[in-house]
Design an enzyme around this catalytic site. Structure first.
Site, PDB file in Angstrom:
ATOM      1  N   CYS A   1      -4.816 -15.360  -3.575  1.00  0.00           N
ATOM      2  CA  CYS A   1      -5.954 -15.926  -2.852  1.00  0.00           C
ATOM      3  C   CYS A   1      -6.285 -15.040  -1.647  1.00  0.00           C
ATOM      4  O   CYS A   1      -5.405 -14.715  -0.849  1.00  0.00           O
ATOM      5  CB  CYS A   1      -5.599 -17.334  -2.390  1.00  0.00           C
ATOM      6  SG  CYS A   1      -6.901 -18.111  -1.405  1.00  0.00           S
TER       7      CYS A   1
ATOM      8  N   CYS B   1      -5.427 -17.261   1.597  1.00  0.00           N
ATOM      9  CA  CYS B   1      -4.084 -17.643   2.059  1.00  0.00           C
ATOM     10  C   CYS B   1      -2.957 -16.863   1.407  1.00  0.00           C
ATOM     11  O   CYS B   1      -1.797 -17.049   1.770  1.00  0.00           O
ATOM     12  CB  CYS B   1      -3.864 -19.143   1.847  1.00  0.00           C
ATOM     13  SG  CYS B   1      -3.633 -19.606   0.120  1.00  0.00           S
TER      14      CYS B   1
ATOM     15  N   CYS C   1      -8.412 -23.054  -4.628  1.00  0.00           N
ATOM     16  CA  CYS C   1      -7.015 -22.791  -4.277  1.00  0.00           C
ATOM     17  C   CYS C   1      -6.415 -24.090  -3.772  1.00  0.00           C
ATOM     18  O   CYS C   1      -6.947 -24.705  -2.848  1.00  0.00           O
ATOM     19  CB  CYS C   1      -6.940 -21.718  -3.194  1.00  0.00           C
ATOM     20  SG  CYS C   1      -5.267 -21.488  -2.532  1.00  0.00           S
TER      21      CYS C   1
ATOM     22  N   CYS D   1      -5.176 -23.632   0.287  1.00  0.00           N
ATOM     23  CA  CYS D   1      -6.103 -23.546   1.420  1.00  0.00           C
ATOM     24  C   CYS D   1      -7.467 -24.167   1.117  1.00  0.00           C
ATOM     25  O   CYS D   1      -8.357 -24.157   1.962  1.00  0.00           O
ATOM     26  CB  CYS D   1      -6.276 -22.095   1.866  1.00  0.00           C
ATOM     27  SG  CYS D   1      -7.281 -21.084   0.750  1.00  0.00           S
TER      28      CYS D   1
ATOM     29  N   CYS E   1     -13.723 -18.704 -14.523  1.00  0.00           N
ATOM     30  CA  CYS E   1     -14.687 -17.687 -14.111  1.00  0.00           C
ATOM     31  C   CYS E   1     -14.613 -17.604 -12.587  1.00  0.00           C
ATOM     32  O   CYS E   1     -15.051 -18.511 -11.881  1.00  0.00           O
ATOM     33  CB  CYS E   1     -16.075 -18.098 -14.587  1.00  0.00           C
ATOM     34  SG  CYS E   1     -17.332 -16.857 -14.285  1.00  0.00           S
TER      35      CYS E   1
HETATM   36 FE    FE Z   1      -5.812 -20.054  -0.758  1.00  0.00          FE
END
Ligand code: FE
Length: 151
Positions: A56, A59, A105, A108, A128
């Site tokens: 990510c 984070c 995510c 976060c 996607c």
């Molecule tokens: Fe994240």
């Protein structure tokens, strides 16, 4: 490795919009925090075939892996599964009269993209994902396992 102050106190959910703006590029802020979509074929990873993991950009949590990546022909990096089911969350997205499933995510709460049911086997899913919401971490080369052995 430098420790991220936000991670050490587990306060991802409490970061303010300004704090996110400082952490992210304008493009990543637009996608991750404002649920934007990058223009197809403009991101860094849609054609990336290297082995490694995709973390990510908000984070640092590992979200996807080259193991499940495939070429969807859409111009966005596409995966048939996340690296770990627990790392991503989904939510209904009914904005603009569409009926899509948003992918986030789970650590976060950053917006990553959408998941569709027209992906390849074995899952039949197509995650996607906006490349700008990810950072690619190339896997270290394993000697002697693949490729030619050096004399
Ligand atoms: Fe994240």
């Amino acid at each position: 490795m430098q420790q991220d102050p936000a991670d050490s106190v587990h306060l991802w959910a409490e970061l303010t919009e300004d704090q996110w703006r400082q952490r992210l590029s304008p493009e990543a802020f637009y996608v991750l925090r404002q649920k934007g979509t990058e223009v197809r074929y403009t991101g860094d990873y849609w054609s990336n075939k290297k082995l490694g993991s995709y973390v990510c950009a908000g984070c640092g949590t590992e979200l996807f892996s080259s193991r499940e990546k495939y070429d969807s022909g859409t111009g966005w990096p596409s995966f048939w599964a996340p690296a770990d089911e627990k790392s991503v969350a989904t939510a209904p997205d009914n904005s603009f009269f569409s009926r899509q499933t948003e992918v986030l995510c789970s650590k976060c709460d950053g917006h990553l993209g959408h998941v569709f049911d027209d992906g390849p086997a074995p899952s039949g899913l197509r995650y996607c994902i906006n490349a700008v919401s990810l950072k690619f971490v190339e896997a270290p080369v394993k000697e002697g396992k693949e490729g030619k052995s050096e004399p």
